[in-house]
Design a protein around this motif. Structure first.
Motif, PDB file in Angstrom:
ATOM      1  N   GLY B 161      -4.534   3.649   7.938  1.00 60.54           N
ATOM      2  CA  GLY B 161      -4.172   3.685   6.520  1.00 60.54           C
ATOM      3  C   GLY B 161      -5.393   3.731   5.613  1.00 60.54           C
ATOM      4  O   GLY B 161      -5.487   4.564   4.711  1.00 60.54           O
ATOM      5  N   MET B 165      -6.473   7.808   6.321  1.00 62.00           N
ATOM      6  CA  MET B 165      -5.701   8.367   5.207  1.00 62.00           C
ATOM      7  C   MET B 165      -6.345   8.047   3.859  1.00 62.00           C
ATOM      8  O   MET B 165      -6.026   8.689   2.866  1.00 62.00           O
ATOM      9  N   TRP B 167      -5.780   5.523   1.927  1.00 67.31           N
ATOM     10  CA  TRP B 167      -4.858   4.964   0.950  1.00 67.31           C
ATOM     11  C   TRP B 167      -5.462   3.698   0.353  1.00 67.31           C
ATOM     12  O   TRP B 167      -6.268   3.026   1.007  1.00 67.31           O
ATOM     13  N   TRP B 171      -1.937  -1.117  -1.215  1.00 63.45           N
ATOM     14  CA  TRP B 171      -0.699  -0.534  -0.682  1.00 63.45           C
ATOM     15  C   TRP B 171      -0.593  -0.803   0.801  1.00 63.45           C
ATOM     16  O   TRP B 171       0.475  -1.156   1.313  1.00 63.45           O
ATOM     17  N   VAL B 172      -1.698  -0.582   1.490  1.00 67.27           N
ATOM     18  CA  VAL B 172      -1.687  -0.760   2.947  1.00 67.27           C
ATOM     19  C   VAL B 172      -1.339  -2.204   3.287  1.00 67.27           C
ATOM     20  O   VAL B 172      -0.503  -2.471   4.163  1.00 67.27           O
TER      21      VAL B 172
END
Lengths: 175, 188
Positions: B161, B165, B167, B171-172
């Protein structure tokens, strides 16, 4: 530079640090926005320079905010930008630390500590990968990184020697 | 780096004074080139033997859930664990006092000498070493994870994550943390 309001700077940084869940990098963009874009206290180049110096200096990387304060208003600025960094740790963390020591066997603390441990490891691994890709431009940089890993895992030497070696390799044009 | 080393690790904690905490955290922060976690782990686990790998990881994990620099949160909690309020205050003074002075000193030096090519080249080599230290730290810490699929799955998801990615961390964490805590609660 427009008129500098140290009180406003202090308050803004205080709010930001309470939002810095997961570490200083989460609020880095907001600090940049406040200091450079919204209030034009520093130029983008000055900000980048300050950040680099703080990365190289010993101590937590978050100390770049201290240096921002120094550039803006000397020691008064240092106080205005550094104290906010301390406030969440000395209030909220103290409180949670206190509860955790007092009720170490509470199922909720146990589940949090055990359950999130692997996530912590995944996150530190991600940081290591991102850092490795940012600082290494070709195979020679990666070689230095990997030699460092091998030495640290196998030998009890003080890694400051590795830093000296890295600096020397850089000066000799290896990196 | 086996399970055996973990069990064998003997802690040397009889009592730790605020002064010892101040000195230890001063040493951590003054050696912390390129991130403090490597040096905190080395000092607290390997040199002073105040904590086991697992203690360290647990405290660091709690610190990561709380706002502010993660190692600063660890500093507060370790200081408090061994010597109460005054322990926490001494540890924080050691950990943040010196870097405040040093970073300002380096800022002044950089303004004067930062453009020299040798300085830039040396910094390049040192950053590669710093990346290696962080990688070695995580390899050592990962040795405490139980040999079971669940922790490794969560570790891998967090890595993908944030690291692959890219992110946002919040959020993760929001996606993985409740799930990870619940699974541990239920099955352990």
């Amino acid at each position: 530079m427009e008129g500098l309001d140290l009180g406003a700077l202090f308050l803004q940084f205080l709010i930001l640090w309470f939002l810095a869940i997961g570490g200083p990098s989460t609020i880095f963009p907001d600090i940049h926005r406040y200091v450079v874009e919204a209030h034009h206290l520093l130029t983008g180049e000055q900000f980048a320079e300050i950040y680099t110096v703080a990365q190289v200096a010993p101590g937590p990387n978050a100390m770049y905010v201290t240096l921002i304060g120094w550039y803006l208003a000397g020691w008064k600025g240092v106080v205005a930008t550094t104290i906010p960094l301390l406030v969440p740790a000395t209030t909220l963390t103290m409180f949670v630390g206190h509860l955790n020591e007092r009720y170490p066997d509470a199922p909720i603390f146990r589940a949090i500590r055990r359950g999130l441990m692997p996530i912590t490891i995944g996150l530190v691994f991600a940081s290591a990968m991102i850092l490795m890709r940012t600082v290494n431009h070709d195979w020679r940089g990666y070689l230095i990184t990997l030699v460092t890993v091998a030495v640290v895992l196998r030998k009890p030497w003080n890694p400051l020697w590795l830093f000296a070696g890295g600096a020397l390799a850089g000066i000799l044009g290896f990196v | 780096m086996s399970d055996q080393t973990l069990e064998q690790q003997k802690l040397l904690t009889t009592s730790v004074t605020p002064l010892q905490l101040f000195v230890a955290f001063s040493r951590i922060s003054l050696s912390s080139f390129g991130g403090a976690i490597f040096w905190a782990r080395r000092e607290l686990i390997e040199r002073q033997r105040w904590l086991t790998e697992r203690d360290f990881l647990e405290i660091y994990t709690l610190g990561q859930l709380l706002p502010g620099p993660n190692v600063l949160n660890l500093t507060v909690m370790v200081g408090y664990r061994f010597a109460g309020w005054s322990g926490a205050a001494s540890a924080v003074a050691g950990f943040l006092g010196w870097p405040c002075l040093v970073v300002v000193g380096m800022g002044i030096l950089y303004q004067n000498y930062g453009q020299l090519p040798y300085v830039q080249q040396a910094l390049g080599g040192m950053s590669s070493v710093a990346a290696g230290l962080l990688l070695a730290t995580v390899i050592k810490l990962a040795a405490v994870l139980p040999r079971h699929f669940r922790p490794w799955l969560f570790g891998a998801l967090a890595f993908i994550g944030v690291g692959v990615m890219r992110w946002p961390l919040l959020w993760v964490m929001a996606a993985l943390a409740p799930w990870a805590v619940f699974a541990t609660w239920k099955y352990e």
